[in-house]
Every structure is written in structure tokens, then in C-alpha cells.
Design an enzyme around this catalytic site. Sequence first.
Site, short mmCIF file in Angstrom:
data_model
loop_
_atom_site.label_atom_id
_atom_site.label_comp_id
_atom_site.label_asym_id
_atom_site.label_seq_id
_atom_site.Cartn_x
_atom_site.Cartn_y
_atom_site.Cartn_z
CB SER A 124 -0.87 -0.01 1.26
OG SER A 124 -1.43 1.25 1.48
CE1 TYR A 149 -4.11 -2.99 5.48
CE2 TYR A 149 -3.73 -0.65 5.08
CZ TYR A 149 -3.92 -1.94 4.60
OH TYR A 149 -3.92 -2.16 3.24
CE LYS A 153 -1.54 -4.45 3.21
NZ LYS A 153 -1.75 -5.79 2.67
P1 NAD Z 1 -10.73 -7.55 0.94
O1 NAD Z 1 -10.97 -7.55 2.41
O2 NAD Z 1 -11.90 -7.40 0.04
O3 NAD Z 1 -9.92 -8.87 0.52
C1 NAD Z 1 -9.04 -9.53 1.39
C2 NAD Z 1 -9.45 -10.98 1.40
O4 NAD Z 1 -8.58 -11.72 2.26
C3 NAD Z 1 -10.87 -11.19 1.92
O5 NAD Z 1 -11.57 -12.00 0.99
C4 NAD Z 1 -10.68 -11.91 3.24
O6 NAD Z 1 -11.75 -12.79 3.54
C5 NAD Z 1 -9.37 -12.63 3.00
N1 NAD Z 1 -8.62 -12.99 4.19
C6 NAD Z 1 -8.25 -12.21 5.23
N2 NAD Z 1 -7.53 -12.91 6.11
C7 NAD Z 1 -7.43 -14.16 5.61
C8 NAD Z 1 -6.81 -15.35 6.07
N3 NAD Z 1 -6.14 -15.40 7.24
N4 NAD Z 1 -6.91 -16.46 5.31
C9 NAD Z 1 -7.59 -16.45 4.14
N5 NAD Z 1 -8.19 -15.34 3.65
C10 NAD Z 1 -8.11 -14.22 4.39
O7 NAD Z 1 -9.64 -6.41 0.64
P2 NAD Z 1 -9.12 -5.86 -0.76
O8 NAD Z 1 -9.54 -4.46 -0.85
O9 NAD Z 1 -9.43 -6.81 -1.84
O10 NAD Z 1 -7.57 -5.88 -0.47
C11 NAD Z 1 -6.72 -6.94 -0.86
C12 NAD Z 1 -5.33 -6.67 -0.33
O11 NAD Z 1 -4.89 -5.40 -0.84
C13 NAD Z 1 -5.28 -6.57 1.19
O12 NAD Z 1 -4.08 -7.14 1.63
C14 NAD Z 1 -5.26 -5.06 1.42
O13 NAD Z 1 -4.62 -4.73 2.62
C15 NAD Z 1 -4.47 -4.58 0.22
N6 NAD Z 1 -4.73 -3.18 -0.10
C16 NAD Z 1 -6.03 -2.78 -0.32
C17 NAD Z 1 -6.30 -1.45 -0.61
C18 NAD Z 1 -7.70 -0.96 -0.79
O14 NAD Z 1 -7.94 0.24 -0.72
N7 NAD Z 1 -8.67 -1.82 -1.07
C19 NAD Z 1 -5.22 -0.52 -0.70
C20 NAD Z 1 -3.93 -0.97 -0.50
C21 NAD Z 1 -3.69 -2.32 -0.20
#
Ligand code: NAD
Length: 337
Positions: A124, A149, A153
Site C-alpha cells: 500500500s 494496518y 504492510k
Molecule cells: P478484501 O478484504 O476485500 O480482501 C481480502 C481478502 O482476504 C478477503 O476475501 C478476506 O476474507 C481474505 N482474508 C483475510 N484474512 C485471511 C486469512 N487469514 N486467510 C484467508 N483469507 C483471508 O480487501 P481488498 O480491498 O481486496 O484488499 C486486498 C489486499 O490489498 C489486502 O491485503 C489489502 O490490505 C491490500 N490493499 C487494499 C487497498 C484498498 O484500498 N482496497 C489498498 C492498498 C492495499
Amino acid sequence: MKILLAGGAGYIGSHTAVALLEAGHQVVVLDNYDNSSPEAIHRVEELTGKKVSLYEGDATDHKRVLDLMQREQPDCVIHFAGLKAVGESIEQPLRYYRNNIDTTLTLLESMAETGCKKIVFSSSATVYGAENAAPCHELMPKGSCTNPYGWTKSMMEQILQDAAVADKDLSVVLLRYFNPIGAHESGRIGENPRGIPNNLMPYVTQVAVGKREKLTVFGGDYDTPDGTCLRDYIHVMDLAEGHVKAVEFGANHTGVDIINLGTGQPYSVLDIVHTFQEVNGIKVNYEIGPRRSGDLPVVYADASKAQKVLGWQAKRTLADMCRDSWNWQKNNPDGYE
Ligand code: NAD
Ligand code: UDP
């Protein structure tokens, strides 16, 4: 290639699954549905006409991950699995450190045990911290994060970098996302936050659909053109296509590459509200409120490395992002339920 998407049923994972399948790759998904639903993957299959190997399970469960990796033998892992709510991470720091760091260690250990040498990681822009002035460039040293959080990262990036020092055959692509919004243009998959949304766009769409009364714009007195914060919003399908390029780049790569996925174009909170209203012909009630603690006034990417190294550039406009976010919300007012 065969790609394991850990956390692949979530918002970014499900869109990436579509892009990978459309590019001819095979997709395996592991998710514990902590923040998602298997319905997202059923819709991915419906959209692409292709099968996904779907496993329910926890990415911190070493036996589960190892069994899956032995059976599926993926060429590459994309690590999306994690908890991502900033406010919640301040209230429950140990849960965030446990889950996010443990998923990373478990995936890396299982990869080592099964000979999988390629990993793409969801990092991120938050790791740039307050010390770095926008545009954020990959060569800038990481800064200090304002919440657990963000620290997870930053720490996970370090763990992955250390793993690549120890194993010279490992390829690590650290993708630093800016602000993903939007949805697949079909309106069949999209962002499905549980409870009150933390992020701007799902809040806007929930106000538009009548689930929330009004948006509070966090701060109208920043030193920016309209007084509201500037961010680099990127369409989730552009982001998804960036992952396809990252996986293909990783196939002939060893060591670590850090790559921003953003557009390089900052927009304000009010730009989002106004564009959303114009494109969709719908009103969004809002008021200017106090600043939210920890928010930086201006964050956007230097997006040149992605273009140079991956041959990837975001194509979709802010209008596309606003239209597709609304298309998803209005067709699925209760998400996947
Ligand atoms: P999201 O919550 O929709 O997807 C994350 C998925 O991981 C979910 O389906 C959740 O059920 C699953 N998960 C969490 N812990 C788990 C575990 N221990 N075992 C198996 N599955 C698990 O989030 P997203 O927006 O799709 O983000 C995906 C990744 O990108 C994350 O790591 C998030 O931190 C990162 N990210 C997201 C954003 C954003 O704005 N959406 C920005 C920067 C980074
Ligand atoms: N924001 C807002 N009201 C909201 C949610 C967010 O004004 O209800 C603003 C927030 O202050 C930031 C921008 O919208 O300037 C994007 O916030 P988000 O939480 O989506 O992403 P961030 O960049 O903070 O990770």
C-alpha cells in the site's frame, strides 16, 4: 501459468481473477471469507465462462496451505489475504499483526516447501508515510505509518525482502496500491464492505443508494485547491490488469521489485463527489466535517516505473470509476447477500 490467489474472493482478488482468466491463466483461490463471499468467485466464473479452483481455508493454517500447494502446484502466489480496516487496526492491533504477518510467513514457508518461487504482494501507498512528499517514488525510503494496518504492510514488505535475500531464486513483486475504487463494468462484482464503510467511494455509493444519510467530508481546510485531501484513485480493473503484468514479469525475474500501481493523477474528495453526481445523475448529500486523524493532505504516485518495467498504465478515467462503482451498488444494494 497457474496462480494461487490467497484472499482471492475479496474486492481486488475477485477482479484480478477475472483479468487473469481472461489473459489465459489458471486461477486457484484460498479464502476464509472473513471479509468476502464465495458468491464473488461464482460470479467470476459466470463472467469469464471459466472454472476457478476454490478452497475455503485460512492462510495462517500451515497444513491447509501446504496441502493445497502440493495438490495445485501453482507457479505463482498473489498474496491479498489480510485485514485492511485502518480504524479497526487501531482498536485490535494484535489481531491485525497476527493475521497479516502470519499469512505472509505461512505462505512463504509453504512456497519454500513446495518449490514455488514467485510471489506478488498487495502492499500500500501507506508505507511511504508522512515523511515523503507526493508524488511517491519507489526509491524513497519508507516512512512511519500512522496505524497498525500500515505497519503490518511495512513489516510484510521487510519479511518478503529478507526472504529474497536468503533465497536467490525467489521473485518478489511488491505492488504498492494507491486508492482502488470502481468495479467490473458488468456490475456483477464489486466492493462489499461489512458495516459502515471506512473508505470514501463505498460511503458515497451507500449515500447515493439511500443506506446512509450523508457523507462527511473529512476536512475542508487543507492546503489544496478546494481544501479537501488529494488522492490517486485507480480503477480496480486497471489494478487487476496490473497484477496480470506483475505475474508475467515475475515469471522471468528474481529478487525484489517495488512497483507503484496508481494513475499519477490526484483528485480531491469533492472531485469524487461532483464527478459521481454528474456521471450518474444522482445527488450525494454531504457536509464538510472535521479532519480525520492520520489523513495526509496529498498522496499520489509517480507511476512511471510500472510503465517502464511492466508495460502497464492505468487507462480508465475518474468518470469510469464513478460510473462503475454506482452500477455495482445500484444493482447489488446488499452486496453479495
Ligand atoms: P478484501 O478484504 O476485500 O480482501 C481480502 C481478502 O482476504 C478477503 O476475501 C478476506 O476474507 C481474505 N482474508 C483475510 N484474512 C485471511 C486469512 N487469514 N486467510 C484467508 N483469507 C483471508 O480487501 P481488498 O480491498 O481486496 O484488499 C486486498 C489486499 O490489498 C489486502 O491485503 C489489502 O490490505 C491490500 N490493499 C487494499 C487497498 C484498498 O484500498 N482496497 C489498498 C492498498 C492495499
Ligand atoms: N474521506 C472522507 N469521508 C469519508 C471517507 C473518506 O472525506 O467518509 C476522505 C479521506 O479523508 C481521504 C479520502 O477521502 O482524504 C480517501 O479516504 P480513504 O479512506 O478512502 O482512503 P485513504 O487514502 O485514507 O487510505
